[in-house]
Structures are given as structure tokens and as C-alpha cells.
Design an enzyme around this catalytic site. Sequence first.
Site, PDB file in Angstrom:
ATOM      1  N   SER A 297       1.087  -1.119   0.257  1.00 59.65           N
ATOM      2  CA  SER A 297       0.161   0.102   0.125  1.00 59.65           C
ATOM      3  C   SER A 297       0.880   1.293   0.229  1.00 59.65           C
ATOM      4  CB  SER A 297      -0.618   0.099   1.407  1.00 59.65           C
ATOM      5  OG  SER A 297       0.126   0.022   2.238  1.00 59.65           O
ATOM      6  N   LYS A 298       0.247   2.705  -0.201  1.00 61.99           N
ATOM      7  CA  LYS A 298       0.639   3.741  -0.388  1.00 61.99           C
ATOM      8  C   LYS A 298       1.253   3.866   1.186  1.00 61.99           C
ATOM      9  CE  LYS A 298      -2.770   6.668  -0.834  1.00 61.99           C
ATOM     10  NZ  LYS A 298      -3.649   7.572  -1.293  1.00 61.99           N
ATOM     11  N   ARG A 299       1.226   3.326   2.170  1.00 62.79           N
ATOM     12  CA  ARG A 299       1.258   3.601   3.749  1.00 62.79           C
ATOM     13  C   ARG A 299       2.316   2.844   3.908  1.00 62.79           C
ATOM     14  NH1 ARG A 299      -2.997   0.951   6.532  1.00 62.79           N
ATOM     15  NH2 ARG A 299      -3.462   1.624   4.981  1.00 62.79           N
TER      16      ARG A 299
ATOM     17  N   ALA B 258       4.479   2.296   1.501  1.00 63.78           N
ATOM     18  CA  ALA B 258       5.442   3.531   0.874  1.00 63.78           C
ATOM     19  C   ALA B 258       6.065   4.361   2.178  1.00 63.78           C
ATOM     20  CB  ALA B 258       4.858   4.295  -0.622  1.00 63.78           C
ATOM     21  N   LEU B 259       4.804   5.193   2.347  1.00 72.05           N
ATOM     22  CA  LEU B 259       5.426   6.466   3.564  1.00 72.05           C
ATOM     23  C   LEU B 259       6.602   6.128   4.519  1.00 72.05           C
ATOM     24  CD1 LEU B 259       2.091   7.928   2.701  1.00 72.05           C
ATOM     25  CD2 LEU B 259       4.320   9.092   2.313  1.00 72.05           C
TER      26      LEU B 259
END
Length: 506
Positions: free
Chosen positions: A262-264, A266-267
Amino acid sequence: MKKVRVRFAPSPTGGLHIGGVRTVLYNYLFAKNHGGDFILRIEDTDQNRYVKGAEEYIFDCLKWCGLEADESSLHGGEYGPYRQSERKEIYGEYGEQLVKDGFAYYAFDTAEELEKMRQDLKTEANPSPQYDHSIRRKMRNSLTLTMDETKKLLDAGIQHVIRIKMPENETVFLNDVIRGEIHFNTDTLDDKVLLKADGMPTYHLAVVVDDHLMEISHVFRGEEWLPSAPVHLLLWKYLGWEKHMPKWAHLPLILGPNGKLSKRDALKYGFPVFAMNWTDPKTGELIAGFREKGFLPEAFINFLALLGWNDGTEQEIFTKEELIKKFSIERVHSGGAKFDYEKAKWFNHEWIKRLTIDEFRLRIDKILADNNIAGIGKDYLDKVIALVKDRCILLTDFYDQSHFFFKSPAEYDLNAVKPKWSGGKKRFFDLFVEEMKATDPWESAFIEDGFKKLAMMQDMKPGELQLPFRIMLVGGKFGPPVFDIAAVLGKEQTIQRVHKAIVAFD
Ligand code: GLU
């Protein structure tokens, strides 16, 4: 077999996740493998979710990946328009046909009535009641109203939607190329809206109508669309197109460290999950892209191809042409594919090593510009590239690996030299400057030879002198072989750096 025509049908709602790019890739490879067409259709019927810039971004990503469509709103084709918002007029008649044939109905319920239904029928066992066969009889629709009442409402232009009349307790069979046969019981499905009050279709109606009108032969899409598949299969049947139904394959999820990537992630972990940088226009949040991280598109599609597929051998490095030749959808695994950023970087390194100097030079314009490196002659740049290319795992490593060829070190790793610096070493470098002045030709082997002979004459160990020499030229304990660096820097520049450093080391 009918002509292979496959499609990628993104909704322009944000950045392009690598799962999306892999869907593109598998569609593209399959199309090219079969001499077919790859179509890009923009599914923008849900205007509330439309994000400005997202459509252009998708086209840019596919261009960067080298996976451009044969037909799209940019590339032309005979089945257009390729943007669903421009096809609005097409869908209505199919909605009406479904009502006429008894597979769908008009529903006049207002937002308040729907909300009341949800509140009234909510139980602990069923916290969010759906508009389905058990409820439709209690609502205001063309199944509960008389024909006259319905006609009156329609004639008066009262807002309504068209809903599919999901059959009761029927089994829908999906034959999935990757997963085999899957059954769905229709009792688990609600009466999905097909046509909205504003005349726009929902995704379910639009996707089936367009796949039919665009003569799509195979639908390969992410596993998250599996729950929608029975609705689509029924629509193909109800619209009388069952004979032309595409073959289906639902691609496995890409897994991150904690479930679906998920994008999370990535962060949290600092690796990219999008093809290119994407800044969310609402939150301003930037999600890193593989392109900006320094990946080559060749490496990017190579590792994506292997996230869920292999050719049955140990081979890992594939060119796009090889992938086209070898790809088969049957060999896609049904289980989730684990994304491993270290492995992705390994692929990139392999691909960088395979680039020629010319190819590499063409990829680093932006890195040079971003680091204010200008006016470097091609010959000099090529010598630098020859020395550092294989040390770059990412293209963006180029600057870290090479900045000392363009800028004399602003500071030195004094901790690495000072403790062992001595009058003898200083004398050695004073003499070495004289030695270098006489070195001809100015080549790595000759410089090294002079250095070692002089060290011997001074009764010193060349190994102990090389580290200070390196720090004089590059500033720290890194870089390619030091005599190669001196050879590329040139005689004058090398001597200048040695002079300057002797002063700093004292
Ligand atoms: N518009 C859907 C999406 O956003 C397409 C799903 C499909 O391929 O049917 O992914």
C-alpha cells in the site's frame, strides 16, 4: 480464435500503483504475444472520484514504461471514444433493454428513503442492509409499483436509477484462466445500480457494455475485481452477449511487508510503490515513484513481470522482447506475489551494468542538471561513466559515485588521514608531484608505476600511501581505483588537488 484485444481500464483517481502497472504489463505482453491490440480505456463515470491530472499521469507512466496502447484517447482507434464520460449516450439504451427484458428495474427511492431503510432494517447480524432481493419488495420501484404508477413517475421526469434484479439463490460460474472454476451464489449480491439518476452508468454497466462494443477478447485485471465478476457475467448473459464473452483472469495481489502493498508502506518504509512520483492534489502528499528513485524502465518491467509469473526456468533477466515471446497467462500464479525492494534494486543494477556508455549517458541528463553539473565535454563524461556506471545500483547513485570528477572536494575525511599523517608522507607527496609532472603518457598504469617506484625508493609501503592519495582526490574513502581516478581527472587537476590537500592535512 478471435483477434486478441485486451484492455487496461483505469479510473483516473490517483497515482498508478505497481499493481496497476503489472496489470498493464500482463495485458500488453499477452496482446503482443498474440499479435493483438492493447487498448487503454479511461473509466471516469464516477465524477466524484475524478482527480485532476490523474489521466495525463497514467499516459505518462505507460510512455515511460514503454507500454503504450494501440488504441486510446491519445492514440486513436476505431472503437472510440475511449473515455467513458464521452460515451454517456451509449449506455442508456442497454439499461432500458435490461428493464424491458425483466433483468433490471427502475428504482425511485430517494436518498432519505434509502437511509431510512438502512436504519430500520439494521440488526446486529446485518449492520448494513443492502438493497437486495429480500428488501426490494419493500421499496419504491417498478417491481412494487403498478405499470401505470411507474409510467407516471417516468413521464413526470422523477429521478430514478436502474438496478439489476439479482436472481435468488442462483450459482454463477466463473472460469478463471488463473484460478480455475469459481462459484458465486447470487444471494450474497445486492441489486447494484447500473444507471444513475443523472444518466451516467455505474462501473458495472459501463465495463460490460464497453468490453463488448470494443470487442475485448480477454479481461485480465486485479484480484480486487473478483467480487464484481458475477455481476459482470450476469450482465453479459442478460444483454444477450454470452457467446462473445471474454476470457477472464484475475491477477494476484502484490504483497508488501504487512499484507497488500500500500501507499502507507511506501511512506513507512521509504520505498516507491508508484511508477512515477505522484502528489495528491488534495493532501499535497508525495508518493515516491520508481522513475524518480532512479529505476530504468527496462528493470522496472522486468521485475514486475516476475512478480507473479515465471517462464518455468531460473532465468530472471528478460528484455521486453523476450517477455513478449515467453509470457503466458496460464503461468501466472494465483497466490499473492511478495514485493521485495532489495530484489527490485538488484534487477536495476543488472540492467545498469548492461547499458552501454552511450545508453547510460542519455539517461543522466536530469541528474546532471539537478546537481548543477554543466558544460562537461562528452569525452570526459564518458570516461567518468566508464569508471562508475557499474557501481550505480540506481541511476540516481551516479552523482554520489562521481561528484568528485566535477567538483574538487570541499572537505576531507581528516579522521581517516590525520592519525597516520607524517612528515615522511608529506615528503612523499611533494616528490610525487614532481614525479607526476614527468609522467607521460598520463595513464593509470604509468601513474601507478611512478607512485609505487617512488614509494619503494622512500622505503614506504604504497598501500599506506594510497588512502591519503584517494582522500586528496575525492575527499573520502570511496570511489573507483585511485589511479584510474587520477587518469580521468588529468595531470594538472590531480597535481592541484594534491597540493591543496597537503596543506589541509598538515
Ligand atoms: N475501472 C476499474 C479500475 O479502476 C477497472 C476494473 C476492470 O478492469 O474491470 O481498475
